[in-house]
Design an enzyme around this catalytic site. Sequence first.
Site, mmCIF file in Angstrom:
data_model
loop_
_atom_site.group_PDB
_atom_site.id
_atom_site.type_symbol
_atom_site.label_atom_id
_atom_site.label_comp_id
_atom_site.label_asym_id
_atom_site.label_seq_id
_atom_site.Cartn_x
_atom_site.Cartn_y
_atom_site.Cartn_z
ATOM 1 N N GLY A 152 -7.813 -6.321 5.727
ATOM 2 C CA GLY A 152 -8.617 -5.105 5.795
ATOM 3 C C GLY A 152 -8.938 -4.609 7.190
ATOM 4 O O GLY A 152 -9.908 -3.872 7.372
ATOM 5 N N THR A 153 -8.121 -4.956 8.181
ATOM 6 C CA THR A 153 -8.435 -4.438 9.521
ATOM 7 C C THR A 153 -8.183 -2.932 9.602
ATOM 8 O O THR A 153 -8.868 -2.222 10.336
ATOM 9 C CB THR A 153 -7.642 -5.164 10.625
ATOM 10 O OG1 THR A 153 -6.245 -4.954 10.427
ATOM 11 C CG2 THR A 153 -7.949 -6.645 10.648
ATOM 12 N N ASN A 154 -7.216 -2.444 8.837
ATOM 13 C CA ASN A 154 -7.011 -0.984 8.803
ATOM 14 C C ASN A 154 -8.136 -0.298 8.024
ATOM 15 O O ASN A 154 -8.550 0.804 8.378
ATOM 16 C CB ASN A 154 -5.643 -0.642 8.216
ATOM 17 C CG ASN A 154 -4.537 -0.828 9.243
ATOM 18 O OD1 ASN A 154 -4.412 -0.035 10.180
ATOM 19 N ND2 ASN A 154 -3.764 -1.892 9.103
ATOM 20 N N LEU B 299 3.426 0.137 -7.243
ATOM 21 C CA LEU B 299 2.966 1.184 -8.158
ATOM 22 C C LEU B 299 4.170 1.994 -8.628
ATOM 23 O O LEU B 299 5.149 2.152 -7.900
ATOM 24 C CB LEU B 299 1.966 2.101 -7.447
ATOM 25 C CG LEU B 299 0.668 1.429 -6.978
ATOM 26 C CD1 LEU B 299 -0.128 2.366 -6.095
ATOM 27 C CD2 LEU B 299 -0.167 0.976 -8.169
ATOM 28 N N ASN C 48 0.344 5.912 3.732
ATOM 29 C CA ASN C 48 0.586 4.484 3.894
ATOM 30 C C ASN C 48 0.783 4.177 5.381
ATOM 31 O O ASN C 48 1.355 4.980 6.114
ATOM 32 C CB ASN C 48 1.848 4.075 3.115
ATOM 33 C CG ASN C 48 2.075 2.576 3.156
ATOM 34 O OD1 ASN C 48 1.162 1.791 2.903
ATOM 35 N ND2 ASN C 48 3.284 2.163 3.495
ATOM 36 N N HIS D 168 2.511 1.518 8.034
ATOM 37 C CA HIS D 168 3.528 0.459 8.105
ATOM 38 C C HIS D 168 3.672 0.016 9.569
ATOM 39 O O HIS D 168 3.745 0.858 10.462
ATOM 40 C CB HIS D 168 4.869 0.974 7.571
ATOM 41 C CG HIS D 168 5.939 -0.070 7.596
ATOM 42 N ND1 HIS D 168 5.994 -1.100 6.665
ATOM 43 C CD2 HIS D 168 6.960 -0.289 8.458
ATOM 44 C CE1 HIS D 168 7.014 -1.896 6.961
ATOM 45 N NE2 HIS D 168 7.615 -1.424 8.034
HETATM 46 C C1 GRF Z 1 -0.893 -3.957 8.301
HETATM 47 O O1 GRF Z 1 -0.011 -4.438 9.254
HETATM 48 C C2 GRF Z 1 -0.332 -2.737 7.645
HETATM 49 O O2 GRF Z 1 0.421 -1.936 8.489
HETATM 50 C C3 GRF Z 1 0.542 -3.321 6.595
HETATM 51 O O3 GRF Z 1 -0.139 -4.471 6.126
HETATM 52 C C4 GRF Z 1 -1.019 -4.937 7.133
HETATM 53 C C5 GRF Z 1 -2.395 -4.962 6.541
HETATM 54 O O4 GRF Z 1 -3.346 -5.490 7.419
HETATM 55 N N1 GRF Z 1 0.879 -2.348 5.590
HETATM 56 P P1 GRF Z 1 -4.881 -5.251 7.167
HETATM 57 O O5 GRF Z 1 -5.194 -5.727 5.754
HETATM 58 O O6 GRF Z 1 -5.183 -3.790 7.344
HETATM 59 O O7 GRF Z 1 -5.581 -6.092 8.190
#
Ligand code: GRF
Length: 207
Positions: free
Chosen positions: A12-14, A93, A107, A109
């Site tokens: 969940g860092t994003n 999904l 999304n 990536h």
């Molecule tokens: C991130 O590298 C994102 O780009 C990818 O999965 C990872 C998720 O990391 N899709 P977080 O859960 O947001 O820390």
Amino acid sequence: MLKIGVLVSSGGTNLQAMIDACETNGYPAKIVSVISSRSKAFAVERAKKHGLPCEVILKKQYEEQGAYEAAIIKNFETQSVELIVMAGFLTVLDGSFFERYENRIMNIHPSLIPAFCGKGFYGLKVHEAVLEAGVKVTGATVQFAIEETDAGPIILQKAVDVFDDDTAEVLQKRVMEEAEWKILPEAVRLFAEGKIEVIGNRTRVNK
Ligand code: GRF
């Protein structure tokens, strides 16, 4: 204020980057729902800590894919979600889900698409492949998600240097810090301000 729903499965860092952005004065979006496909995802703790509505919806609770997705849709409709953000969401999904929310699912990536993406390229595997290939530059991409993995219209990309002594873990951290956590909130802001135009499988971003 744009209402966003965030789909998570991992650390969940994003999600945290989105929470921080939404807590900044003048940011034009707010998180109204977080859905996790894993009960142990640390993202769930982050959502709770910030008092965000968070529901764990496990695929295995449902006999059919359609019923699983209906549960997600019900949650998002109840919260009047206008944009869905997949922030490290690892559950597949169906095409019908993406059609329903066409150009309203983003999304993130961790590579410069179309390199190091598609089926099997997730998490550390992406960065391992980058190091194996010996490229000197990698990065991150935000795009609108379609049924085909990592193939939708690209919204923002940011490049990140690869250094000779990098491990996959070190590189993953740099890509997150220098690219992912910046371009994801930025792309959501641009969407909220109506600055993203989709033309076929491309976008025009009027910054
Ligand atoms: C991130 O590298 C994102 O780009 C990818 O999965 C990872 C998720 O990391 N899709 P977080 O859960 O947001 O820390």
